[in-house]
Enzyme design. Structure first.
Site, PDB file in Angstrom:
ATOM      1  N   THR B  92      35.112  46.799  46.352  1.00  0.00           N
ATOM      2  CA  THR B  92      35.654  48.177  47.333  1.00  0.00           C
ATOM      3  C   THR B  92      34.682  49.043  46.956  1.00  0.00           C
ATOM      4  OG1 THR B  92      35.272  48.531  44.629  1.00  0.00           O
ATOM      5  CG2 THR B  92      37.731  48.180  45.168  1.00  0.00           C
ATOM      6  N   THR B 169      32.563  42.731  41.971  1.00  0.00           N
ATOM      7  CA  THR B 169      31.325  43.237  41.219  1.00  0.00           C
ATOM      8  C   THR B 169      31.806  41.303  40.365  1.00  0.00           C
ATOM      9  OG1 THR B 169      32.811  44.483  40.105  1.00  0.00           O
ATOM     10  CG2 THR B 169      30.887  44.845  40.811  1.00  0.00           C
ATOM     11  N   ASP B 170      32.812  41.111  40.469  1.00  0.00           N
ATOM     12  CA  ASP B 170      33.007  39.797  39.107  1.00  0.00           C
ATOM     13  C   ASP B 170      32.357  39.124  39.472  1.00  0.00           C
ATOM     14  OD1 ASP B 170      34.931  41.617  38.119  1.00  0.00           O
ATOM     15  OD2 ASP B 170      36.739  40.176  38.525  1.00  0.00           O
ATOM     16  N   LYS B 247      27.160  40.562  34.698  1.00  0.00           N
ATOM     17  CA  LYS B 247      28.160  41.612  33.829  1.00  0.00           C
ATOM     18  C   LYS B 247      28.954  41.643  32.666  1.00  0.00           C
ATOM     19  CE  LYS B 247      32.782  43.780  36.592  1.00  0.00           C
ATOM     20  NZ  LYS B 247      33.541  43.827  37.170  1.00  0.00           N
TER      21      LYS B 247
END
Lengths: 644, 435
Positions: B92, B169-170, B247
């Site tokens: 995103t 980001t995952d 993360k």
């Protein structure tokens, strides 16, 4: 206040938007409580900036753009009792609180507004920092419907929406705005009417009626800030202007009157401009640097402004406008104020100086002449000066010129803020619908028939229905019923009726809660001191016929000054323990004997006098009904004894 | 019905009594098919059940309201002489909202990006390349290789240009580890950057992170880093060493943190400042750039759980897996029930390594007899390497070295900062325990 004919003549049209906080358990998009509990909260704070996003038209929220450009920072304070990661914009929103939706549907049902089949949560861009996300989540629940005013007129509802409340602004320093997250996410119902309202009185009644019906759902939050009104106001020939944030209902008529007058004045200015043969093109952005002229003056204001780093004095000459800038268009606000608001908003300057307010600000008539000369203005021209950094001053004057050009069209479409004095202030240009786009984190909610039927059970009665109910079920007369319905103690009355049951005593309770309280308040008694418990306890006495109306009045007066006492204690102190029949009878007998002459002369007609004297002594200690009965009986007995 | 009227302006009457006018919008893939989404003139979308409609007709679109578009007086931004290459892989971070549908579409050109984040120009000019657009969870070792090759090619042809890789980001931590091993002795900085809040919202962290990444990419730090928010405030970002970052939260802006380790630098985007936090940071070098971009896809990362049987390991070995990284318990244990399967795996020349599901702290397989038995069976201890990094490292080693003994030796050796030998008291989060 102007009369109805006046508003008809000027073609006043008002639409109302009522925002009511809902007293449901949870916030709209997370599991935080609406009403905070406990106080051992962790307080934390974080800071953010918001960046304007572009719409499909490449149009950006101009106000947002400026806030961002100024490097505006938002500092959020949060208590973990009342906010979580969702308010911090650190966790996606949860599905919409179905309870809030239900209350909205209940209200919609009562006003005949048709629900949509599927609820879509939208994001409405709001970049003043009051929403951590930069948008407010809102969903349209139903369309259409109407409410009826007491004169039979129908005010149409356009839409009913359920949305999240914003954060409360705590303050502002330098470039930082501080917000508290407690209020953020509290469910609101937004009820918008069509511009069917034609007088300030109708606006008040509309607001009262909507407010009442919301309260009758039993799910409306009470207290300061729980209801807010926005207005759309226009007059014939004017433009729809949005006025935000009227919190006090009492202020509503004044705000409408002032805004209508402002629009009329702006239309008058438009006429004057045409009369003077002016055209938009005559207003040009020809800056002249008059720093040299200004620096020779003795004005402290000017000196201070010029002492700022890189400050210059820029001026423009506006042809044939002398006298117009000084025209008062709202109480205490001139046309110049509107120009100044634009300069402040777009240019970030402190304000403007215009020729219609000079000599002033320590500028002498000679200084004014010097400026006229420097600008090569003629006597009938006006001038406007901004002292600030050159770029800001330029932007400010550019905005002033834009606003002056708008004056040829009359009333510019704007969003204005309601001020505590009932005037309005420019906030921003009217936003377009492009500010709205879907909240992709929340799937649409189907409005099922189960949901609708459960909502119907919460549906509030209309005011008419509610009054009828009070008359037929609660023994009130229509006038008292109406007064009670709109009164702050309505809920308390219902609680008491529930606690003690229905009965004719409720008439006295309603009288106490509404009419007596208001009357005493007018007399200056601190009726706010009376607690709910004290009212309940008095109602109990009324129910048990242990106190008279007069006694109630005495007790409340005493409690106003001694709020810590109980009702029993006050009754003791005032000697309001009701007397037994024998004691009452003895007192009446004594009065008749003392006034034997009058009774003998007037016969039964002496009743009024004797009754009056009896009540002087017995007020609060015996019920009037019993006293009157005994007075009558004793007079008759006395007279027949005399005869006999 | 929906297709027929899609994007058309319609007038609708319903059985329930609604009379509305608006534009028919497409439905999202997973939304029920029984409804139409209508955008009303006030901006709201609503859903109307198709079988509630009694009348629908196309109507003419009213003329668009004249929108005053304010031309902004853009100040001449001090244009930087530097250029940075931005490689978009998806996620995103670089996307914009389509207001009509509410969908998010990727930004594809440098000018679109500069329009959205004009301050970027003050730090660096940019060039954009968009070789793929895939979700983070769809990344595989094959994509690591592709990205590594693109970066390598870029660093060879323009060694003085920093690189920014925009990534979902995952799995950004995996890709950053992959690039850390694949690209060594960097001539220019390489930053991975993502967003936890999508770019279409005013509160998005993408601009902040991207500005910080641009500062990183124009520095002389010769390491692969993940550059993301440092706290939940918009005050500073952190550059985390590519092999040490994980993360740690599903949604917070500051989800990315260095584990058992200190980040490389604090970056203050508004002040345009980088504060170095470590002494062992590698500087960019003009010589010695090395690219080994292969990864084996025959490596598995498995988590031990109570009751787990050796079947899982047997299955992997039978399927031809050459490396198995176990997330064991505590200091590096699994049930001894698995011992035979592990022995079998090692006999068949699979490499079995041990990390800890505690995340924080180091492996030490000498403390308990279970650990010693596992070592005896041939399990390689991974010291304080993150399980994900260990997995990527083994995949990289098996992709680039054929000699299994070399692979084993390199696995337990610190190559690019993935293993550290000191763990300080402060390198552990302080949790909240009440007053």
């Amino acid at each position: 206040m102007e009369n109805e004919n006046y508003y008809q003549k000027i073609g006043l049209k008002v639409g109302l938007e009522v925002h009511q906080q809902l007293d449901v358990e949870r916030k709209l998009f997370c599991n935080c409580p609406v009403t905070p509990q406990g106080d051992n909260a962790i307080l934390s704070s974080f800071e953010r900036r918001l960046r304007p996003t572009r719409s499909e038209l490449g149009e950006i929220d101009i106000a947002a753009y400026f806030e961002w450009k100024r490097g505006r920072k938002y500092i959020y304070q949060s208590s973990e009792n009342t906010s979580c990661l969702v308010e911090a914009d650190e966790e996606p929103p949860h599905p919409i609180n179905i309870e809030a939706v239900r209350v909205g549907l209940a209200f919609a049902h009562s006003v005949g507004s048709t629900p949509v089949d599927e609820l879509h949560v939208m994001r409405k861009i709001v970049i003043d920092g009051s929403n951590t996300t930069g948008f407010q989540r809102t969903a349209l629940l139903s369309i259409g419907g109407s409410i009826e005013l007491s004169n039979g007129k129908k005010i149409r509802i356009s839409t009913i929406c359920v949305e999240e409340d914003s954060s409360k602004k705590l303050g502002e320093e330098d470039n930082n705005v501080i917000y508290d997250l407690e209020r953020l996410g509290v469910p609101l119902l937004e009820i918008s009417t069509q511009p069917d309202i034609n007088t300030p009185e109708e606006a008040v009644e509309t607001a009262l009626t909507i407010g009442l019906m919301l309260r009758l759902t039993g799910k409306a939050k009470r207290g300061i800030g729980s209801v807010r009104q926005d207005l759309n106001i226009s007059v014939r020939g004017g433009t729809k202007v949005e006025v935000k944030g009227v919190q006090e209902l009492e202020l509503l008529p004044l705000v409408i009157e002032n805004e209508a007058r402002r629009q009329l004045k702006l239309l008058e200015i438009k006429e004057l401009l045409l009369q003077r043969g002016l055209k938009k093109e005559d207003i040009a952005l020809n800056f002249v640097d008059i720093t040299d002229v200004l620096s020779k003056t003795d004005s402290k204001v000017v000196k201070k402004l010029l002492s700022k780093e890189n400050a210059v004095g820029l001026a423009i000459c506006v042809p044939k406008m002398r006298g117009l800038l000084g025209m008062e268009i709202q109480p205490g606000k001139r046309f110049g104020t509107e120009l100044s608001d634009y300069a402040k908003f777009w240019g970030g300057v402190k304000g403007i100086i215009h020729s219609d307010e000079l000599p002033g600000y320590g500028l002498s008539i000679n200084d004014v002449r010097a400026i006229y000369e420097k600008l090569k203005c003629s006597e009938e021209d006006a001038f406007i000066v901004i002292i600030d950094e050159e770029r800001k001053a330029r932007e400010g004057l550019r905005a002033v010129v834009d606003r002056l050009k708008m004056a040829f069209d009359g009333v510019p479409p704007e969003t204005r803020a309601a001020m505590p004095d009932g005037t309005t202030r420019f906030m921003r240009p009217l936003p377009g619908s492009a500010r709205m786009y879907p909240e992709t984190d929340i799937p649409p909610l189907v409005i099922t028939s189960e949901l609708l039927s459960s909502a119907k059970q919460l549906a509030p009665p209309t005011p008419k229905e509610a009054i009828q109910l009070l008359v037929s079920e609660y023994n009130l007369n229509e006038e008292l019923a109406k007064e009670l319905l709109f009164d702050e103690n309505y809920a308390l009355f219902m609680d008491i009726a529930k606690l003690l049951g229905k009965g004719s005593y409720l008439k006295t309770v309603a009288w106490m809660l509404v009419q007596l309280r208001k009357a005493l308040k007018r007399e200056g008694f601190q009726v706010e001191n009376i607690t709910k418990e004290q009212y309940v306890s008095l109602s109990q006495k009324i129910y048990e016929e242990k106190i008279t109306k007069e006694g109630v009045e005495e007790v409340i007066k005493y409690l106003c000054n001694n709020p810590s006492l109980s009702v029993d204690e006050v009754m003791d102190k005032l000697g309001l323990k009701p007397l037994d029949m024998e004691a009452i009878n003895a007192i009446i007998k004594k009065i008749i004997e003392e006034n034997a002459k009058i009774v003998e002369e007037k016969g039964e007609k002496a009743f009024g006098i004797i009754m009056g004297k009896a009540m002087e002594i017995l007020r609060g200690r015996a019920q009037g009904k019993i006293v009157s009965e005994l007075v009558r009986r004793n007079i008759n007995e006395y007279l027949s004894a005399k005869k006999g | 019905m929906s297709n027929e009227y899609l994007f058309k302006r319609v007038k609708i009457k319903t059985k329930t009594g609604l009379e509305i006018e608006g534009t028919v919008l497409p439905r999202y893939a997973l939304f029920s098919n029984e409804y139409l989404t209508i955008k009303l003139d006030n901006g709201y979308n609503i859903g109307i059940k198709k079988d509630n409609i009694v009348h629908i007709e196309e109507v003419e679109r009213p003329p668009k309201r004249e929108v005053v578009i304010y031309k902004l007086d853009e100040e001449a931004a001090t244009k930087s002489s530097k250029t940075t290459k931005i490689i978009l892989t998806g996620g995103t971070i670089a996307s914009k909202i389509d207001y009509e549908t509410g969908g998010v579409t990727p930004i594809l050109t440098a000018s679109e990006l500069l329009e959205a984040i004009p301050e970027l120009r003050e730090i660096t000019d940019i060039e954009l390349e968009s070789p793929m657009s895939i979700f983070s969870e769809e990344m595989t070792p094959h994509e690591w290789k592709r990205i590594a090759e693109i970066v390598a090619k870029e660093l060879l042809s323009n060694p003085d240009r920093g690189l920014i890789i925009a990534h979902g980001t995952d799995t950004m931590g995996y890709t950053s580890a992959a690039l850390s091993f694949a690209l060594q002795n960097l001539p220019s900085p390489v930053a991975l950057v993502g967003a936890q809040r999508s770019s279409d919202r005013p509160s998005s962290d993408s601009a902040f992170n991207l500005l910080a990444a641009a500062l990183y990419a124009t520095s002389n730090i010769g390491e692969v880093s993940v550059v993301m928010h440092g706290t939940i405030s918009d005050t500073y970002a952190l550059a985390h060493r590519g092999t040490r970052v994980r993360k740690m939260h599903t949604s917070r802006r500051d989800a990315f943190q260095s584990i058992n380790s200190l980040p490389i630098a604090k970056i203050l985007p508004y002040e345009k400042k980088i504060v170095l936090l470590r002494k062992d940071i590698k500087e960019t070098k003009q010589e010695g750039f090395e690219a080994k971009t292969n990864f084996s896809d025959k490596v598995a990362l498995i988590k031990f759980y109570p009751g787990m049987s050796g079947d899982v390991i047997d299955f992997l070995v039978d399927k031809g897996y050459r490396g198995i990284v176990i997330e064991g318990t505590g200091l590096g244990h699994v049930s001894l029930r698995l011992l035979n399967s592990i022995k079998r795996a090692v006999e068949q020349e699979a490499i079995v390594t041990m990390t800890s599901q505690c995340i924080f702290g180091t492996i030490n397989m000498n403390v308990y007899s279970t650990g010693r038995k596992l070592l005896e069976a041939g399990v390689l201890p991974s010291a304080d390497m993150l399980p994900e990094t260990a997995f990527v490292k083994l995949s990289w080693l098996l992709g680039n070295y054929n000699d299994i003994d070399v692979v084993k030796k390199l696995y337990v050796t610190n190559l690019v900062g993935e293993i550290e030998y000191r763990r300080t008291i402060s390198a552990f989060p302080r949790w909240y325990h009440g007053e």
